[in-house]
Each structure stands twice: as C-alpha cells, then as structure tokens.
Design an enzyme around this catalytic site. Structure first.
Site, PDB file in Angstrom:
ATOM      1  CB  SER A 185      -0.891   0.008   1.240  1.00 22.51           C
ATOM      2  OG  SER A 185      -0.095   0.250   2.381  1.00 22.51           O
ATOM      3  CE  LYS A 186       0.737   7.397  -2.352  1.00 21.83           C
ATOM      4  NZ  LYS A 186       1.012   7.273  -3.755  1.00 21.83           N
ATOM      5  NE  ARG A 187       0.845   0.365   6.334  1.00 19.66           N
ATOM      6  CZ  ARG A 187       1.553  -0.737   6.552  1.00 19.66           C
ATOM      7  NH1 ARG A 187       2.708  -0.659   7.196  1.00 19.66           N
ATOM      8  NH2 ARG A 187       1.122  -1.908   6.152  1.00 19.66           N
TER       9      ARG A 187
ATOM     10  N   GLY B  68       5.451   3.233   0.406  1.00 23.17           N
ATOM     11  CA  GLY B  68       6.035   4.080  -0.631  1.00 23.17           C
ATOM     12  C   GLY B  68       5.153   3.984  -1.854  1.00 23.17           C
TER      13      GLY B  68
END
Ligand SMILES: [Zn+2]
Length: 467
Positions: A241-243, A245
């Site tokens: 996920s976005k977490r 990167g």
C-alpha cells in the site's frame, strides 16, 4: 462451440491503478497472447460517487505505457445496467431469485443479535418463499435463491481445488432497493456476455467467486475457469500500500521506471521460468502459463526492480532514451544540449538506475552547477585552487587540448610534475564542472562541453572558494 481464450481486465476507476492490478492485467494479457485469444478491457464504474474520469484515463494511459493492448472497445459497465436488471428479473420470473422486503433496520437488528450471540450472520431467507406480509411502501431488493445443500467447488488454475459448503453462502442481493445492480451480478452478466473463458484476478476475489458461481448456475450459463493470483505484499509482509512508498502504477512511471522494467519485474513477481530473470516480451508470451504461477504471496523488492531498471536503461538505444527522458528534465533543452547529452549518453546510462537519475546527471551537459555539494570543499583547498588556475591558463593557451585522450594524458603528466595524485585534480575538476563528486569521466565531460564552457565553470569554482 468457440473455444478461443477470452480474458478481461476489469479495473474500477474509484482509485488510482494499483501496481498489483497492473500485474493482473499483465498476466491476463500474456495468457491471451500466449493462446492467440482476446484480451478485453472493462471499466467497472458502477460506483458513480467514487469513480472519476481522471482515474479511467489513467488506466488507459498505464496500459498503453506498458504496451498491454486490448482488443475491441473497452466495455463501460455502467452503460449495461439495464441488461443487468433484465437478467435479475428473468431469474425472478424463473423462480431463481425473489423479492426481499426486509427493512435495513430489521436486518441490522438480526445482525446485531448474531454478533451478541457470537454466531456468524447470514440472511435468514425470510422472504425466500414469498413474503406477502409486508409494508407496501417498502421498495424490495432482489435476492438470489442460492443452493442450500452440497458444495461449490472451484478448480482454480492457481489455487487448485477450493470448495465451500453451500450452507455457508447466503441469498445475496442482486438488485438493491434503489434499483441498481450489485457488483456480484454485474460482473457475472458482463463476463458471460463478453464470452469470458478465463477469469484471472487477485486472490482477494476468491470468496466472491463462490457466490458468483451460484449466479452462473441460476442463469444456466457456462462457468468460466478461474485463476486467483496471490496478492503483492510489502517488505513487512502486509499488503502493498501507499504506506510502503510507491503503490500505484503512475508512481512508478513518475519515479522514472521504464515500462519494460516494470513489465519484467511484475512478470517475475509470482511467476517464474527456470532461473530466467531478464525476460523479453516475446519470451514472456511464449513461456507464460499458469503451471508456473506460485500460490504464495510475493514480496515487492525495490532493489530488484531498480536493478532491472538499470539493466533496461543500458539496453535502450541512446536516442530513444533521451526522447523518453525529456519530460523528466525540469527545463527546456536546446538542440545543442540534446546533441551533447547524446554524446555523453553511453557513460550517463551506465550509472543511472532510474530515468529521474539519468535526467539529473545529464544536466552537466545543459548548464553549469548552480550550487556545489558540501563534499566539493574537500577538493577546494588553496592547493587545489592553485592547480585549477594553472589548468585554466594551460587551456587558455592551448597547451592542453580538449580531446579526451590527449587531455587525460596531459593532466596525468601535470599531476606527476606537481607531485599530486591524479584523483585530487580530477575531483577538483569534477566539483567545478558538475557541482558534485560523482559523474562520468571529467575528460569525457570536457571533451563534450568544450574549452570555453570548461574554463567558465573552473573559474566559477575557483571564485566561489577563493572568497
Ligand atoms: Zn427478506
């Protein structure tokens, strides 16, 4: 019976395209091309509140970028809602589905009761055999009359045989009380109408598959083959996920990854062909099959992707690389700039892991450094500056030529005479020309930017550190 392979990629434009979805698209596409079949695109935009045109355009853009070409026109799911409803009404007419008049409050309180009693909730089938005792003002939903006995079995191309006891499946909603078809219904009707033979998607859809099979059976339609690919995880083992990167496909485009590197990387993420790491499109199409798709989740390895990207940057011819890199320059390039970058490209591309890095390092052929990296000061002592002044004079007097090889020999000789190591001089020159201590050979750079520009940059450096 037509036994041509038909697959589809069916993204939803409610968010930016996830890199994992791109892999799903790629696997579908390769399977279609391997089998001389069709790869169709379907935009699942029935969630009108969250779907955007911008996200839809991005889907097209990413697929085009990766040269994942689709056959025919994309199917826009929202345009087919009448057809979805027609199928549901037909099921009602044939006794395979029914109107359910239970109110949301009624269902919520039953759900709450189950939660309290620690029982799994499922719709209790109250309206299954006709509910005549209902408020006439209630707009009903349409529910599928699911099978109550036996098992639903999926012979999955990746997961093998997976089955669920039908008693666990409830009578799912096909049409909501506002008249809109649900995702489950729309997907099945569209896949049927598009003659999809193989449904290849992420394994987060596996539970949907059991319920979708119930719809196929009720409609009396052929059930396609299914292949559920394991999801992509981040280095910490959680779903990418976005977490972690970059998670969306557009991120990777903007970070300077080449489409061929992304394709190759995603292909190897969950699929293998012996020990092959570098796989051309041609071979990917030739070799791709589901026997070599792994069952376990894959971990996204940024370092591996970077190495592949570096490989493909070296593989590209210089002109096409410059062309590709142009939007990554934050400034306009003159024809002269482009000519010089191309002259230096063989060395520049050796060192770049991304196109962002390539564009950044190419700036040495566009303009003099605006700032000097702190590390440069190590090579800007009064001794270094004195050596640079001498070099400026020798260039001015044409004692030193700007021919790469001749200049290299002259500077080596000069270093010997002055009793300093070549690296001391080369790093001082590098700092002056590039503003930092990493670059291709300084002699190559000088031969390309030529005498006047070299002298200008050396002078600026000397002035800067003489203050
Ligand atoms: Zn009901």
């Amino acid at each position: 019976m037509n036994n041509k392979v038909n697959v589809r990629f069916a993204p939803s434009p409610t968010g930016v395209l996830h890199i994992g979805s791109v892999r799903t698209a790629l696997f579908n596409w390769l399977y279609a091309r391997h089998n001389n079949g069709n790869f169709f695109l379907r935009i699942e935009d029935t969630d009108k509140l969250r779907s955007t045109d911008e996200n839809t355009k991005l889907i097209f853009k990413i697929l085009e970028w990766l040269q994942i070409n689709w056959d025919g026109e994309p199917v826009i799911q929202s345009s087919r809602m009448d057809r979805h409803k027609e199928v549901a009404l037909d099921l009602v007419a044939r006794g395979k589905a029914y109107y359910c008049y239970c109110t949301p409050e009624e269902l919520a309180s039953k759900k709450e009761y189950c939660l309290r009693e620690n029982k799994p909730y499922k719709y209790d089938g109250k309206c299954r055999n006709g509910n005549t005792n209902h408020d006439l003002n209630i707009k009903p939903v349409i529910r599928l009359k699911s099978e109550l006995d036996g098992f639903t079995v999926v012979n999955d191309m990746v997961q093998g045989e997976v089955k669920v006891n039908n008693s666990q499946l409830d009578d799912l909603v096909l049409i909501r009380s506002d008249g809109t078809p649900t995702y489950m219904l729309s997907v099945v009707v569209d896949d049927h109408d598009m003659n999809i033979t193989h449904v290849i998607r992420g394994d987060d859809h596996l539970t949907n598959t059991f319920r979708q099979i119930q719809i196929y059976k009720a409609c009396g339609w052929d059930i396609p083959k299914f292949g559920h690919i394991p999801l992509i995880y981040g280095p910490d083992g959680a779903k990418l996920s976005k977490r972690h990167g970059a998670a969306s496909a557009i991120d990777y485009m903007q970070l300077g990854y080449l489409p061929e590197a992304i394709s190759n990387y995603l292909l190897r993420l969950g699929w293998s062909h012996g020990d092959e790491e570098i796989i051309t499109r041609e071979n990917a199409i030739k070799w791709f099959d589901f026997n070599s798709v792994g069952k376990s989740p894959s971990r996204f390895d940024m370092a591996k992707l970077q190495n592949l990207n570096a490989h493909y940057i070296k593989e590209r011819n210089n002109e096409s690389l410059l062309e590709y890199a142009l939007p990554f320059f934050k400034c306009e390039l003159t024809e002269e700039n482009k000519k010089n970058i191309l002259k230096g490209m063989n060395s520049l591309k050796e060192r770049a892991k991304t196109i962002v890095e390539l564009a950044d390092s190419s700036l040495i052929y566009v303009k003099a450094p605006e700032i000097y990296d702190d590390k440069c000061s190590k090579y800007a002592t009064s001794n270094h500056l004195e050596l640079l002044r001498e070099i400026i004079t020798k260039l001015n007097n044409a004692e030193f030529s700007t021919n790469e090889e001749e200049l290299c020999n002259s500077i080596k000789e000069f270093a010997n005479l002055r009793n300093v190591k070549l690296v001391e001089i080369a790093q001082a020159i590098r700092g002056a020309l590039c503003g930092k201590l990493a670059s291709p050979s300084v002699f190559e750079i000088i031969s390309i930017i030529d005498k006047e520009e070299t002298i200008k940059r050396l002078n600026s450096f000397v002035d800067h550190y003489s203050k």
